[in-house]
Write a protein that holds these residues in place. Structure first.
Motif, PDB file in Angstrom:
ATOM      1  N   GLY A  26      57.407  25.058  -6.956  1.00 14.88           N
ATOM      2  CA  GLY A  26      58.714  25.128  -7.618  1.00 14.88           C
ATOM      3  C   GLY A  26      59.407  26.470  -7.442  1.00 14.88           C
ATOM      4  O   GLY A  26      60.600  26.533  -7.157  1.00 14.88           O
ATOM      5  N   GLY A  27      58.671  27.552  -7.607  1.00 13.36           N
ATOM      6  CA  GLY A  27      59.259  28.888  -7.469  1.00 13.36           C
ATOM      7  C   GLY A  27      59.746  29.154  -6.060  1.00 13.36           C
ATOM      8  O   GLY A  27      60.833  29.724  -5.855  1.00 13.36           O
ATOM      9  N   LEU A  28      58.974  28.731  -5.088  1.00 14.31           N
ATOM     10  CA  LEU A  28      59.348  28.917  -3.685  1.00 14.31           C
ATOM     11  C   LEU A  28      60.610  28.127  -3.348  1.00 14.31           C
ATOM     12  O   LEU A  28      61.555  28.660  -2.756  1.00 14.31           O
ATOM     13  N   ALA A  45      72.867  25.112 -12.821  1.00 13.63           N
ATOM     14  CA  ALA A  45      72.693  23.662 -12.769  1.00 13.63           C
ATOM     15  C   ALA A  45      72.737  23.150 -11.327  1.00 13.63           C
ATOM     16  O   ALA A  45      72.006  22.217 -10.969  1.00 13.63           O
ATOM     17  N   ASP A  46      73.598  23.752 -10.501  1.00 18.97           N
ATOM     18  CA  ASP A  46      73.660  23.376  -9.083  1.00 18.97           C
ATOM     19  C   ASP A  46      72.329  23.668  -8.402  1.00 18.97           C
ATOM     20  O   ASP A  46      71.814  22.854  -7.636  1.00 18.97           O
ATOM     21  N   VAL A  47      71.783  24.847  -8.680  1.00 20.60           N
ATOM     22  CA  VAL A  47      70.515  25.254  -8.074  1.00 20.60           C
ATOM     23  C   VAL A  47      69.400  24.323  -8.540  1.00 20.60           C
ATOM     24  O   VAL A  47      68.627  23.814  -7.726  1.00 20.60           O
ATOM     25  N   GLU A  48      69.331  24.087  -9.839  1.00 28.93           N
ATOM     26  CA  GLU A  48      68.285  23.222 -10.376  1.00 28.93           C
ATOM     27  C   GLU A  48      68.404  21.801  -9.837  1.00 28.93           C
ATOM     28  O   GLU A  48      67.401  21.156  -9.533  1.00 28.93           O
ATOM     29  N   GLY A  49      69.615  21.310  -9.707  1.00 28.26           N
ATOM     30  CA  GLY A  49      69.824  19.974  -9.137  1.00 28.26           C
ATOM     31  C   GLY A  49      69.358  19.899  -7.705  1.00 28.26           C
ATOM     32  O   GLY A  49      68.741  18.906  -7.289  1.00 28.26           O
ATOM     33  N   CYS A  50      69.648  20.945  -6.943  1.00 29.05           N
ATOM     34  CA  CYS A  50      69.233  20.992  -5.539  1.00 29.05           C
ATOM     35  C   CYS A  50      67.702  21.059  -5.432  1.00 29.05           C
ATOM     36  O   CYS A  50      67.110  20.422  -4.570  1.00 29.05           O
ATOM     37  N   VAL A  51      67.065  21.808  -6.326  1.00 31.11           N
ATOM     38  CA  VAL A  51      65.600  21.895  -6.356  1.00 31.11           C
ATOM     39  C   VAL A  51      65.020  20.518  -6.674  1.00 31.11           C
ATOM     40  O   VAL A  51      64.090  20.048  -6.003  1.00 31.11           O
ATOM     41  N   ALA A  52      65.572  19.858  -7.686  1.00 38.09           N
ATOM     42  CA  ALA A  52      65.089  18.520  -8.063  1.00 38.09           C
ATOM     43  C   ALA A  52      65.278  17.539  -6.907  1.00 38.09           C
ATOM     44  O   ALA A  52      64.386  16.727  -6.611  1.00 38.09           O
ATOM     45  N   ILE A  79      63.383  21.093   3.686  1.00 38.80           N
ATOM     46  CA  ILE A  79      64.200  20.167   2.888  1.00 38.80           C
ATOM     47  C   ILE A  79      65.113  20.956   1.946  1.00 38.80           C
ATOM     48  O   ILE A  79      66.302  20.659   1.829  1.00 38.80           O
ATOM     49  N   ALA A  80      64.557  21.978   1.282  1.00 38.65           N
ATOM     50  CA  ALA A  80      65.344  22.787   0.339  1.00 38.65           C
ATOM     51  C   ALA A  80      66.503  23.469   1.042  1.00 38.65           C
ATOM     52  O   ALA A  80      67.641  23.454   0.555  1.00 38.65           O
ATOM     53  N   ARG A  81      66.232  24.079   2.188  1.00 33.12           N
ATOM     54  CA  ARG A  81      67.291  24.765   2.937  1.00 33.12           C
ATOM     55  C   ARG A  81      68.385  23.786   3.349  1.00 33.12           C
ATOM     56  O   ARG A  81      69.575  24.052   3.175  1.00 33.12           O
ATOM     57  N   ASN A  82      67.983  22.639   3.888  1.00 33.23           N
ATOM     58  CA  ASN A  82      68.967  21.651   4.339  1.00 33.23           C
ATOM     59  C   ASN A  82      69.785  21.104   3.172  1.00 33.23           C
ATOM     60  O   ASN A  82      71.003  20.932   3.285  1.00 33.23           O
ATOM     61  N   ALA A  84      70.450  22.630   0.342  1.00 29.60           N
ATOM     62  CA  ALA A  84      71.349  23.691  -0.121  1.00 29.60           C
ATOM     63  C   ALA A  84      72.543  23.840   0.822  1.00 29.60           C
ATOM     64  O   ALA A  84      73.686  23.958   0.369  1.00 29.60           O
ATOM     65  N   LEU A  85      72.294  23.833   2.114  1.00 29.42           N
ATOM     66  CA  LEU A  85      73.395  23.955   3.076  1.00 29.42           C
ATOM     67  C   LEU A  85      74.337  22.762   2.997  1.00 29.42           C
ATOM     68  O   LEU A  85      75.560  22.911   3.110  1.00 29.42           O
ATOM     69  N   ASP A  86      73.785  21.562   2.795  1.00 26.46           N
ATOM     70  CA  ASP A  86      74.632  20.379   2.620  1.00 26.46           C
ATOM     71  C   ASP A  86      75.509  20.524   1.384  1.00 26.46           C
ATOM     72  O   ASP A  86      76.684  20.171   1.408  1.00 26.46           O
ATOM     73  N   LEU A  87      74.934  21.049   0.308  1.00 26.59           N
ATOM     74  CA  LEU A  87      75.698  21.259  -0.916  1.00 26.59           C
ATOM     75  C   LEU A  87      76.822  22.272  -0.698  1.00 26.59           C
ATOM     76  O   LEU A  87      77.948  22.071  -1.156  1.00 26.59           O
ATOM     77  N   VAL A  88      76.534  23.339   0.019  1.00 25.55           N
ATOM     78  CA  VAL A  88      77.557  24.350   0.318  1.00 25.55           C
ATOM     79  C   VAL A  88      78.697  23.711   1.106  1.00 25.55           C
ATOM     80  O   VAL A  88      79.872  23.869   0.760  1.00 25.55           O
ATOM     81  N   ARG A  89      78.358  22.991   2.153  1.00 25.65           N
ATOM     82  CA  ARG A  89      79.400  22.352   2.978  1.00 25.65           C
ATOM     83  C   ARG A  89      80.232  21.382   2.152  1.00 25.65           C
ATOM     84  O   ARG A  89      81.465  21.362   2.248  1.00 25.65           O
ATOM     85  N   ARG A  90      79.554  20.557   1.356  1.00 24.70           N
ATOM     86  CA  ARG A  90      80.259  19.584   0.529  1.00 24.70           C
ATOM     87  C   ARG A  90      81.200  20.274  -0.466  1.00 24.70           C
ATOM     88  O   ARG A  90      82.350  19.882  -0.618  1.00 24.70           O
ATOM     89  N   ARG A  91      80.710  21.306  -1.113  1.00 20.77           N
ATOM     90  CA  ARG A  91      81.509  22.009  -2.123  1.00 20.77           C
ATOM     91  C   ARG A  91      82.745  22.640  -1.502  1.00 20.77           C
ATOM     92  O   ARG A  91      83.837  22.566  -2.040  1.00 20.77           O
ATOM     93  N   TYR A  92      82.573  23.294  -0.353  1.00 22.74           N
ATOM     94  CA  TYR A  92      83.716  23.952   0.269  1.00 22.74           C
ATOM     95  C   TYR A  92      84.714  22.947   0.819  1.00 22.74           C
ATOM     96  O   TYR A  92      85.916  23.187   0.791  1.00 22.74           O
ATOM     97  N   ARG A  93      84.224  21.819   1.297  1.00 21.17           N
ATOM     98  CA  ARG A  93      85.157  20.790   1.762  1.00 21.17           C
ATOM     99  C   ARG A  93      85.944  20.217   0.597  1.00 21.17           C
ATOM    100  O   ARG A  93      87.150  19.994   0.702  1.00 21.17           O
ATOM    101  N   GLU A  94      85.265  19.945  -0.520  1.00 21.02           N
ATOM    102  CA  GLU A  94      85.941  19.397  -1.697  1.00 21.02           C
ATOM    103  C   GLU A  94      86.984  20.363  -2.238  1.00 21.02           C
ATOM    104  O   GLU A  94      88.047  19.963  -2.669  1.00 21.02           O
TER     105      GLU A  94
END
Length: 187
Positions: A26-28, A45-52, A79-82, A84-94
């Motif tokens: 979890g920490g990693l 919450a964004d970070v925790e959601g991405c971790v989950a 998986i975590a990196r991908n 997170a990057l997907d979330l970044v792309r989605r957020r900036y597009r939105e």
């Protein structure tokens, strides 16, 4: 507990195995996600959601995991990196904003320190040359090659036609090549 034991436990009794997985990694996973999500833009919450989502995706795609290609630890990091990057792309597009402000440009330059010197130099010069292009060419190239947007999407955002975006892309790449060639001769 070894990776193989953990995999068997995940297949037999998923609930306790996922708890063990989250305790161990979890920490990693949190650190990987936190590093990719800029603090001023993404909340806890964004970070925790991405971790989950990372642990959920690992479990749901357990059949895709190949132990001979890497450890559970490394697979979770990918998986975590991908995610997170997907979330970044989605957020900036939105939000219809471009994520490359001065701070992110500096972070990208720092991350280049891991590569070899020539590649770092070329990327740094390329970033500088892209910044010097001016608008809308700068934004078109960044949206096309950094965010992966199509010409049609870029055209809609900037009030241009897709043909105009393609033409500007072609010309901007030509300008970049010329500038980089000039810099190469002066080195």
């Amino acid at each position: 507990m070894q990776d193989q034991d953990l995999l068997e436990l995940l297949r037999r009794t998923p609930e306790p195995a996922i708890s063990t997985l989250m305790e161990r990694y979890g920490g990693l996973v949190y650190a990987v996600v936190r590093r990719k999500l800029p603090e001023g833009v993404f909340c806890a919450a964004d970070v925790e959601g991405c971790v989950a989502d990372t642990f959920s995706e690992f479990y749901l795609d357990l059949d895709r995991y190949a132990p001979e290609k890497g450890s559970i630890r490394s697979w979770l990091c990918v998986i975590a990196r991908n995610n997170a990057l997907d979330l970044v792309r989605r957020r900036y597009r939105e939000a219809n904003i471009l994520p490359l402000d001065e701070r992110m440009m500096a972070e990208n330059k720092e991350s280049l320190l891991e590569g070899d010197w020539e590649e770092r130099e070329l990327r740094g010069r390329t970033l500088t040359a892209v910044k010097e292009l001016g608008e809308p060419d700068r934004e078109i190239l960044l949206r096309k090659f950094y965010l992966g947007e199509s010409s049609k999407e870029i055209a809609a955002r900037l009030g241009l036609t897709a043909v105009n975006v393609d033409t500007r892309t072609h010309r901007a790449i030509g300008k970049l090549r010329k500038k980089l060639k000039e810099w190469g001769e002066s080195m």
